[in-house]
Design an enzyme around this catalytic site. Structure first.
Site, short mmCIF file in Angstrom:
data_model
loop_
_atom_site.label_atom_id
_atom_site.label_comp_id
_atom_site.label_asym_id
_atom_site.label_seq_id
_atom_site.Cartn_x
_atom_site.Cartn_y
_atom_site.Cartn_z
N GLY A 238 6.05 17.34 -114.07
CA GLY A 238 6.81 16.12 -113.84
C GLY A 238 6.00 14.84 -113.77
O GLY A 238 6.58 13.78 -113.55
N GLU A 280 2.06 22.51 -112.93
CA GLU A 280 2.51 23.00 -114.25
C GLU A 280 3.06 21.84 -115.08
O GLU A 280 4.21 21.84 -115.46
CB GLU A 280 3.50 24.16 -114.10
N GLY A 282 3.49 19.53 -118.34
CA GLY A 282 3.49 19.61 -119.80
C GLY A 282 3.35 18.22 -120.40
O GLY A 282 2.38 17.89 -121.07
N ARG A 283 4.32 17.37 -120.07
CA ARG A 283 4.43 16.05 -120.69
C ARG A 283 3.14 15.23 -120.65
O ARG A 283 2.69 14.70 -121.66
CB ARG A 283 5.55 15.27 -119.99
N ARG A 318 14.78 12.81 -128.07
CA ARG A 318 14.83 12.04 -126.82
C ARG A 318 15.56 10.69 -126.93
O ARG A 318 16.38 10.38 -126.07
CB ARG A 318 13.42 11.85 -126.24
N TYR A 322 18.86 10.77 -124.56
CA TYR A 322 19.00 9.98 -123.35
C TYR A 322 18.42 8.58 -123.46
O TYR A 322 17.79 8.09 -122.52
CB TYR A 322 18.56 10.68 -122.05
N CYS A 349 24.76 12.69 -139.46
CA CYS A 349 26.11 12.13 -139.37
C CYS A 349 26.48 12.01 -137.89
O CYS A 349 27.44 12.63 -137.41
CB CYS A 349 27.10 13.01 -140.11
N GLU A 350 25.68 11.27 -137.19
CA GLU A 350 25.85 11.05 -135.75
C GLU A 350 25.34 9.65 -135.49
O GLU A 350 24.20 9.35 -135.83
CB GLU A 350 24.93 12.01 -134.95
C1 LIG Z 1 9.82 21.40 -117.62
C2 LIG Z 1 9.12 22.05 -116.51
C3 LIG Z 1 7.78 21.75 -116.27
C4 LIG Z 1 7.01 20.73 -117.03
O1 LIG Z 1 7.54 19.48 -116.90
P1 LIG Z 1 6.80 18.21 -117.51
O2 LIG Z 1 7.76 17.11 -117.31
O3 LIG Z 1 6.58 18.52 -118.95
O4 LIG Z 1 5.53 18.05 -116.77
C5 LIG Z 1 7.15 22.44 -115.26
N1 LIG Z 1 7.79 23.35 -114.53
C6 LIG Z 1 9.08 23.64 -114.73
C7 LIG Z 1 9.72 24.67 -113.88
C8 LIG Z 1 9.79 23.01 -115.73
O5 LIG Z 1 11.08 23.31 -115.93
#
Ligand SMILES: *Cc1c(COP(=O)(O)O)cnc(C)c1O
Length: 424
Positions: A238, A280, A282-283, A318, A322, A349-350
């Site tokens: 997050g 954890e 990702g982004r 994205r 949103y 077509c959106e």
């Molecule tokens: C999506 C998700 C992440 C990663 O979120 P990011 O916004 O990419 O950092 C980590 N843990 C869980 C459980 C998720 O669903």
């Protein structure tokens, strides 16, 4: 503030056109490695299970960019992986990643997924108290290490993207958490983790410090009430990225310092150390290091001015989904005056198939190449085949500046592979 750069220029895109025509996502290996090292460095004080430094680890959320070439780079940089499905587990398995290098944070999980997770010896993070029995039954016994996902409900405010915790489908309530640890202890589980994920794309660094406080409180209370020493807390993902130029990246040193202070005043003080801290994300790891490269195929003037690309929201969902802002650079016109206002569209077509609405840009011609920024997470991964659009290639910009195709574009044969025409 942040300055948006593109690591490739117009000439590079043209030079590689025969190798990989547009549209495609390009990922910057150097940038990804630098971010991975930066995260590790920022949290280098975190103790491991023996109390020595080096216990911090980010388990990269595979869903953000599930490409084995990228994952290999992240594994080389010391990251683990966060999976949430059978396929993501299998993807790890195929590049030789096993065991506690993986955390399985799933929800509404199928029995075959738990069996796979247990067979691979990964850290299983349960989303619900009923899954203790479910896992035990489906996977033929509980593993030695188990983690629970906590949902603080009304005790914590969420943020705009993930919503209010009490309306989120994830995790255990506070009471269930204590019950869950007790049940698992009685069933012979030896090692325990605690997880939460309450923010998404959050740019406020204090939010993550408050998450640590919330988890540390629980670690202390679990120890006092149940005599269980929790081995690690997983603060979830997050961490946001500055999609807009007037936003700033999260200051990881600030987060780390804040968490370290709480570690001293809460964890050390209450004898709950050593406690590993993992995340954890990702982004934040790959998001800023990806660009969708696309070519202008039409211009259109009606009530507004439109620029039509050879990419669509099937390549990057994205903005359409949103209203997310993604910065756009017109390659070769980086220094031109932003004299025009365009809607930048795809060909679905959106009517929400737009990468930008009323965007101030330099004057654009048919044949220009655009780089859409920050597509290295939840970009290609969220792609789809609506309107029969084929999914694009993914390209790695290697450390020596070369283009390496790490996923070819889909072909018509790929698209029709799941259909049987023989009995028509
Ligand atoms: C999506 C998700 C992440 C990663 O979120 P990011 O916004 O990419 O950092 C980590 N843990 C869980 C459980 C998720 O669903």
């Amino acid at each position: 503030m942040n300055t948006k750069h593109v690591p490739v220029n117009l000439q590079w895109v043209k030079d590689n056109e025969s190798l990989v025509p547009t549209p495609y996502h390009v990922y910057d290996e150097k940038g990804i490695r630098a971010t991975a090292r930066e995260m590790k460095r920022a949290f280098s004080w975190v103790p491991d299970t023996k109390g020595e430094a080096g216990g911090y680890r980010n388990f990269y959320a595979v869903k953000a960019l599930p490409n084995p070439h990228i994952m290999k780079i992240l594994a080389e940089e010391g990251m683990g992986f966060d999976c949430s499905s059978y396929t993501e587990l299998e993807l790890c398995s195929r590049i030789g990643i096993q065991g506690e290098n993986i955390i399985f944070t799933s929800n509404n999980t199928a029995g075959y997924e738990y069996r796979k997770a247990k067979d691979m010896g990964v850290i299983i993070n349960l989303d619900d108290i009923s899954h203790i029995d479910f896992l035990e039954e489906e996977a033929d016994g509980l593993p030695e290490l188990i983690c629970f996902r906590y949902n603080p409900g009304p005790l914590r405010e969420g943020n705009a993207i993930i919503g209010k915790p009490e309306e989120a489908k994830y995790g255990f309530t506070r009471d269930q958490l204590f019950q869950g640890y007790k049940i698992c202890q009685e069933k012979g589980v030896k090692r325990f983790g605690l997880h939460t994920m309450v923010a998404s794309n959050e740019l406020d660094p204090t939010y993550f410090i408050e998450t640590a406080r919330m988890l540390f409180d629980l670690v202390i209370e679990v120890k006092q009430k149940l005599g269980i020493t929790i081995e690690f807390v997983n603060m979830g993902g997050g961490i946001g990225i500055p999609y807009r130029t007037d936003q700033s990246p999260v200051d990881l040193d600030f987060v780390s310092k804040g968490v370290q202070q709480l570690y001293s005043s809460m964890i050390l003080k209450n004898g709950c150390d050593p406690l590993r801290i993992v995340m954890e994300n990702g982004r934040v790891v790959t998001g800023p290091h990806g660009w969708l490269i696309s070519k202008v195929q039409h211009k259109k003037n009606i009530y507004k001015q439109y620029v039509g690309l050879d990419a669509t929201m099937a390549n990057l969902m994205r903005p359409g989904m949103y209203n997310a802002y993604h910065h756009i650079t017109v390659l070769g016109k980086e220094h031109n005056r932003e004299s025009h206002v365009y809607d930048v569209t795809g060909s679905l077509c959106e009517n929400n198939d737009k990468f930008a609405i009323d965007r101030q840009l330099p004057e654009i011609e048919v044949g220009d190449y655009l780089a859409i920024h920050d597509t290295g997470a939840h970009g290609h991964a969220m792609g789809f085949n609506y309107n029969g659009k084929l999914r694009s290639a993914e390209v790695l910009l290697t450390a020596d500046g070369k283009a390496k195709v790490i996923r070819r574009a889909e072909t018509l044969d790929d698209h029709f592979a799941t259909l049987d025409f023989t009995e028509l």
